[in-house]
Write a protein that holds these residues in place. Structure first.
Motif, PDB file in Angstrom:
ATOM      1  N   ALA A  47     -17.492 -11.571  -3.893  1.00  0.00           N
ATOM      2  CA  ALA A  47     -16.758 -12.702  -3.309  1.00  0.00           C
ATOM      3  C   ALA A  47     -15.730 -13.270  -4.302  1.00  0.00           C
ATOM      4  N   ALA A  48     -16.189 -13.870  -5.384  1.00  0.00           N
ATOM      5  CA  ALA A  48     -15.316 -14.558  -6.352  1.00  0.00           C
ATOM      6  C   ALA A  48     -14.043 -13.754  -6.620  1.00  0.00           C
ATOM      7  N   ALA A  49     -12.883 -14.428  -6.543  1.00  0.00           N
ATOM      8  CA  ALA A  49     -11.634 -13.682  -6.422  1.00  0.00           C
ATOM      9  C   ALA A  49     -10.586 -13.944  -7.497  1.00  0.00           C
ATOM     10  N   THR A  50     -10.858 -14.820  -8.454  1.00  0.00           N
ATOM     11  CA  THR A  50      -9.864 -15.063  -9.513  1.00  0.00           C
ATOM     12  C   THR A  50      -9.670 -13.791 -10.336  1.00  0.00           C
ATOM     13  N   SER A  51      -8.437 -13.479 -10.644  1.00  0.00           N
ATOM     14  CA  SER A  51      -8.126 -12.222 -11.326  1.00  0.00           C
ATOM     15  C   SER A  51      -8.987 -11.988 -12.561  1.00  0.00           C
ATOM     16  N   GLY A  86     -20.544 -16.093  -5.032  1.00  0.00           N
ATOM     17  CA  GLY A  86     -19.743 -16.633  -3.942  1.00  0.00           C
ATOM     18  C   GLY A  86     -18.468 -17.328  -4.364  1.00  0.00           C
ATOM     19  N   LEU A  87     -18.418 -17.842  -5.586  1.00  0.00           N
ATOM     20  CA  LEU A  87     -17.218 -18.538  -6.059  1.00  0.00           C
ATOM     21  C   LEU A  87     -16.964 -18.181  -7.524  1.00  0.00           C
ATOM     22  N   THR A  88     -15.734 -18.331  -7.926  1.00  0.00           N
ATOM     23  CA  THR A  88     -15.326 -17.967  -9.285  1.00  0.00           C
ATOM     24  C   THR A  88     -16.187 -18.614 -10.387  1.00  0.00           C
ATOM     25  N   PRO A  89     -16.451 -19.931 -10.330  1.00  0.00           N
ATOM     26  CA  PRO A  89     -17.239 -20.516 -11.436  1.00  0.00           C
ATOM     27  C   PRO A  89     -18.635 -19.887 -11.564  1.00  0.00           C
ATOM     28  N   LEU A  90     -19.178 -19.404 -10.466  1.00  0.00           N
ATOM     29  CA  LEU A  90     -20.513 -18.789 -10.479  1.00  0.00           C
ATOM     30  C   LEU A  90     -20.459 -17.430 -11.168  1.00  0.00           C
ATOM     31  N   SER A 138     -21.763 -20.924   4.321  1.00  0.00           N
ATOM     32  CA  SER A 138     -21.178 -19.968   5.281  1.00  0.00           C
ATOM     33  C   SER A 138     -20.822 -18.657   4.579  1.00  0.00           C
ATOM     34  N   THR A 139     -20.418 -18.761   3.304  1.00  0.00           N
ATOM     35  CA  THR A 139     -20.125 -17.552   2.527  1.00  0.00           C
ATOM     36  C   THR A 139     -21.412 -16.781   2.244  1.00  0.00           C
ATOM     37  N   GLY A 140     -22.479 -17.500   1.891  1.00  0.00           N
ATOM     38  CA  GLY A 140     -23.769 -16.841   1.669  1.00  0.00           C
ATOM     39  C   GLY A 140     -24.233 -16.089   2.893  1.00  0.00           C
ATOM     40  N   VAL A 149      -1.009 -22.542   2.197  1.00  0.00           N
ATOM     41  CA  VAL A 149      -2.297 -23.198   1.961  1.00  0.00           C
ATOM     42  C   VAL A 149      -3.369 -22.222   1.496  1.00  0.00           C
ATOM     43  N   PHE A 150      -4.131 -22.651   0.485  1.00  0.00           N
ATOM     44  CA  PHE A 150      -5.374 -21.968   0.118  1.00  0.00           C
ATOM     45  C   PHE A 150      -6.511 -22.984   0.089  1.00  0.00           C
ATOM     46  N   VAL A 151      -7.572 -22.692   0.825  1.00  0.00           N
ATOM     47  CA  VAL A 151      -8.860 -23.389   0.671  1.00  0.00           C
ATOM     48  C   VAL A 151      -9.923 -22.297   0.661  1.00  0.00           C
ATOM     49  N   PRO A 152     -11.060 -22.512  -0.019  1.00  0.00           N
ATOM     50  CA  PRO A 152     -12.082 -21.465  -0.014  1.00  0.00           C
ATOM     51  C   PRO A 152     -12.680 -21.253   1.381  1.00  0.00           C
ATOM     52  N   ALA A 153     -13.214 -20.058   1.596  1.00  0.00           N
ATOM     53  CA  ALA A 153     -13.838 -19.712   2.873  1.00  0.00           C
ATOM     54  C   ALA A 153     -14.792 -20.817   3.316  1.00  0.00           C
ATOM     55  N   GLY A 154     -14.766 -21.134   4.597  1.00  0.00           N
ATOM     56  CA  GLY A 154     -15.659 -22.150   5.154  1.00  0.00           C
ATOM     57  C   GLY A 154     -14.988 -23.506   5.292  1.00  0.00           C
ATOM     58  N   ALA A 204      -9.852 -22.604 -10.225  1.00  0.00           N
ATOM     59  CA  ALA A 204      -9.178 -21.385 -10.689  1.00  0.00           C
ATOM     60  C   ALA A 204      -8.496 -20.537  -9.596  1.00  0.00           C
ATOM     61  N   PRO A 205      -9.194 -20.133  -8.523  1.00  0.00           N
ATOM     62  CA  PRO A 205      -8.498 -19.276  -7.555  1.00  0.00           C
ATOM     63  C   PRO A 205      -7.363 -19.989  -6.829  1.00  0.00           C
ATOM     64  N   GLY A 206      -7.495 -21.302  -6.623  1.00  0.00           N
ATOM     65  CA  GLY A 206      -6.447 -22.067  -5.948  1.00  0.00           C
ATOM     66  C   GLY A 206      -5.183 -22.138  -6.792  1.00  0.00           C
TER      67      GLY A 206
HETATM   68  C1  VNL Z   1     -13.111 -17.986  -4.004  1.00  0.00           C
HETATM   69  C2  VNL Z   1     -11.915 -17.438  -3.557  1.00  0.00           C
HETATM   70  C3  VNL Z   1     -14.039 -18.487  -3.063  1.00  0.00           C
HETATM   71  C4  VNL Z   1     -11.645 -17.379  -2.183  1.00  0.00           C
HETATM   72  C5  VNL Z   1     -13.752 -18.410  -1.712  1.00  0.00           C
HETATM   73  O1  VNL Z   1     -14.595 -18.858  -0.747  1.00  0.00           O
HETATM   74  C6  VNL Z   1     -12.546 -17.866  -1.272  1.00  0.00           C
HETATM   75  C7  VNL Z   1     -13.408 -18.084  -5.438  1.00  0.00           C
HETATM   76  C8  VNL Z   1     -15.854 -19.410  -1.051  1.00  0.00           C
HETATM   77  O2  VNL Z   1     -12.999 -17.200  -6.193  1.00  0.00           O
HETATM   78  O3  VNL Z   1     -14.079 -19.081  -5.835  1.00  0.00           O
HETATM   79  O4  VNL Z   1     -12.295 -17.824   0.046  1.00  0.00           O
END
Ligand code: VNL
Length: 400
Positions: free
Chosen positions: A134-138, A111-115, A52-54, A231-236, A181-183
Motif C-alpha cells: 500500500a504505502a506509496a511514497t517513493s 497501509g500508509l507511508t509512516p507505517l 477501509s484500506t485494511g 487533489v490527493f487524499v489517502p484511500a478512504g 509524505a505522499p501528499g
Molecule cells: C498512502 C498513499 C496511503 C496513498 C493511501 O491510502 C493512499 C501512503 C491509505 O503512502 O500513506 O491512497
C-alpha cells in the motif's frame, strides 16, 4: 499371507504411530507440511481511520490464495494477520514480534507511508523481505534493501496527471493535498509536470491528515478560480472530500476536479453520487479495467466480500501475494530472506491491473498508469480508462 508378512505390517504400523506421536499427535504428512510452512506476517490497519484500506488489502491477499491454492513449491503458505490500527508504533512493535517469536519468513502490508518507514529497520536487521502492498511514497523502498513494493509510487500518478492536464487545455491549477509524505510528493510531482507542460500552479494547499475539514481549503479554491484543482487524499477519505466539494457548490463552479485515483477509490466511488461524474484521475488500477483476468478478479472478489468492489489497495495485496508465490517458485521453496529477496527482483507477471514487473535495481513496481474518467456504466459509477501510459517507472527514482 504368511506370519512373517503380517508381523512386518504390524511393526510398520506401530512405527508410523510412533512417528506421529513424536510429532505432537499430528499425522506424519501434516506435521511435515507444518514444518515446511512459509509464514507471512500481514500487518494492516484493520481498525481505525484507515480500516477501509485494511479491508481491501486483506481481501486481496485472501483472493490470491483462493485463486492459487495454499501450497507453492511444496510449501504451505500460512497467513498471520495483525491489526496495527494505523499507528506506526504498533506496526513496528508487531513486526518486531513477528520476526522474533513469530518466526515469519515475510512481512507484508503497510497501509500508509509512516507505517512502512517505522518498520523498515526491522526488515533490514532480521533480513526478512518486507512486501509493501500500500504505502506509496517513493523513498519507502530506499529505507531497506529488503523492501519490495507491489502497490504504486505517488509520482507515477501525479506526474502522469500533471502532464495530461497541461496537454488537455488546463492552464492554471491549485493543488490540495493531505499534509504528509505522499501528499507532499503528489503535489511536487504534479507541479513539476504541469509547469513543464506550460501550466501555472497558483496556490498549494495542505490539509491535515487527522480529522480533515476541507471547507476552508475549498473556499480558497473557489476564490482562486483556477482551471483545475488537483487533489490527493489517502484511500478512504475521498467520499468525505467529495461530499464537501458538492456542499460548497464546487461541482457547479466550472473548476475541473482532477487527481490521482485515491479520490475516486472504487470502494466508495459508487456511493459518491453524480458529483464524481467526469472527474479525471491517474492510477495503476480501476475496477473497470478491461481485461479477462480483471473481470474474473472483480467478480470473485465481490462475491467473496459482500459486494465490496476491489480498489487499488486490493490489487496491491493480491500482487503482494503473487510476488511471494512467484519468488518461492523461483527458489524452489527456499524461504530464507536473502534468497527470497533476490528472487523477487526482476519478476514480472500479468496482474488484474495489466502487466507489472519489479525493477531489479530499485525493487519498485513498474506498471501502466491509466488516465480514467468517471462515467456511469449500467447505472453504476466507474473510472473508465481513456488513455494509457505504458510501463511507468517511479519518476522520482529515474530523476536521481
Ligand atoms: C498512502 C498513499 C496511503 C496513498 C493511501 O491510502 C493512499 C501512503 C491509505 O503512502 O500513506 O491512497
Amino acid at each position: 499371507m504368511t506370519m512373517t508378512r503380517l508381523r512386518f505390517m504390524a511393526l510398520a504400523a506401530s512405527l508410523s504411530l510412533g512417528v506421529a506421536l513424536a510429532a505432537g499427535g499430528l499425522p506424519q504428512s501434516a506435521a511435515a507440511a507444518a514444518d515446511r510452512a512459509v509464514k507471512i506476517g500481514l500487518i494492516l490497519p484493520i481498525t481505525g481511520p484507515f480500516a477501509s484500506t485494511g479491508a481491501e488489502e486483506l481481501a486481496g491477499v485472501k483472493q490470491y490464495m483462493a485463486d492459487h491454492g495454499k501450497t507453492v513449491a511444496g510449501r504451505t503458505i500460512e497467513l498471520v494477520v495483525k491489526d496495527d490500527t494505523g499507528s506506526p508504533n504498533e506496526t513496528k512493535r508487531i513486526a518486531q514480534e513477528l520476526v522474533t517469536s513469530g518466526g515469519v519468513n515475510v512481512l507484508m502490508g503497510f497501509g500508509l507511508t509512516p507505517l512502512a518507514f517505522a518498520t523498515a529497520p526491522i526488515a533490514t536487521q532480521a533480513k526478512v523481505p518486507m512486501v509493501v502492498t500500500a504505502a506509496a511514497t517513493s523513498s519507502v523502498t530506499e529505507k531497506s534493501p529488503y523492501i519490495v513494493r507491489t502497490s504504486f509510487v505517488t509520482p507515477q500518478g501525479a506526474y502522469t496527471m500533471g502532464d495530461w492536464a497541461a496537454k488537455n487545455g488546463m492552464k492554471s491549477a491549485v493543488t490540495l493535498v493531505t499534509d504528509y509524505a505522499p501528499g507532499i510528493e503528489e503535489q511536487d510531482w504534479f507541479v513539476k509536470a504541469f509547469e513543464t507542460g506550460g501550466g501555472k500552479v497558483v496556490e498549494q494547499l495542505k490539509v491535515p491528515l487527522k480529522n480533515p475539514d476541507f471547507a476552508p481549503f475549498l473556499q480558497r479554491v473557489a476564490d482562486d478560480k483556477p482551471d483545475a484543482v488537483f487533489v490527493f487524499v489517502p484511500a478512504g477519505v475521498g467520499a468525505q472530500f467529495m461530499k464537501q466539494f458538492r456542499e460548497r457548490g464546487l461541482d457547479k463552479s466550472g473548476i475541473r476536479l482532477i487527481g490521482t485515483g485515491d479520490i475516486v477509490d472504487d470502494q466508495f466511488l459508487n456511493s459518491m453520487g453524480d458529483v464524481a461524474l467526469g472527474v479525471v484521475t491517474a492510477r495503476d488500477y480501476t475496477a473497470a479495467h478491461d481485461s479477462e483476468i480483471n473481470r474474473k478478479f472483480v467478480k470473485a472478489f465481490e462475491a467473496a466480500n459482500d459486494g465490496m468492489r476491489p480498489n487499488f489497495m486490493a490489487v496491491g495485496g493480491y500482487d503482494g501475494m503473487a510476488l511471494v508465490y512467484h519468488a518461492l517458485e523461483k527458489t524452489k521453496g527456499d524461504a530464507s530472506g536473502p534468497k527470497l529477496i533476490e528472487a523477487m527482483k526482476g519478476l514480472s507477471w500479468e496482474s488484474p491491473r495489466g502487466p507489472i514487473s519489479i525493477d531489479p535495481k530499485t525493487r519498485d513496481i513498474v506498471q501502466n498508469i491509466y488516465i480514467n474518467k468517471v462515467e456511469k456504466k449500467d447505472g453504476q459509477l466507474y473510472s473508465v480508462t481513456m488513455d494509457t501510459v505504458k510501463a511507468v517507472k517511479d519518476p522520482a527514482k529515474a530523476a536521481k
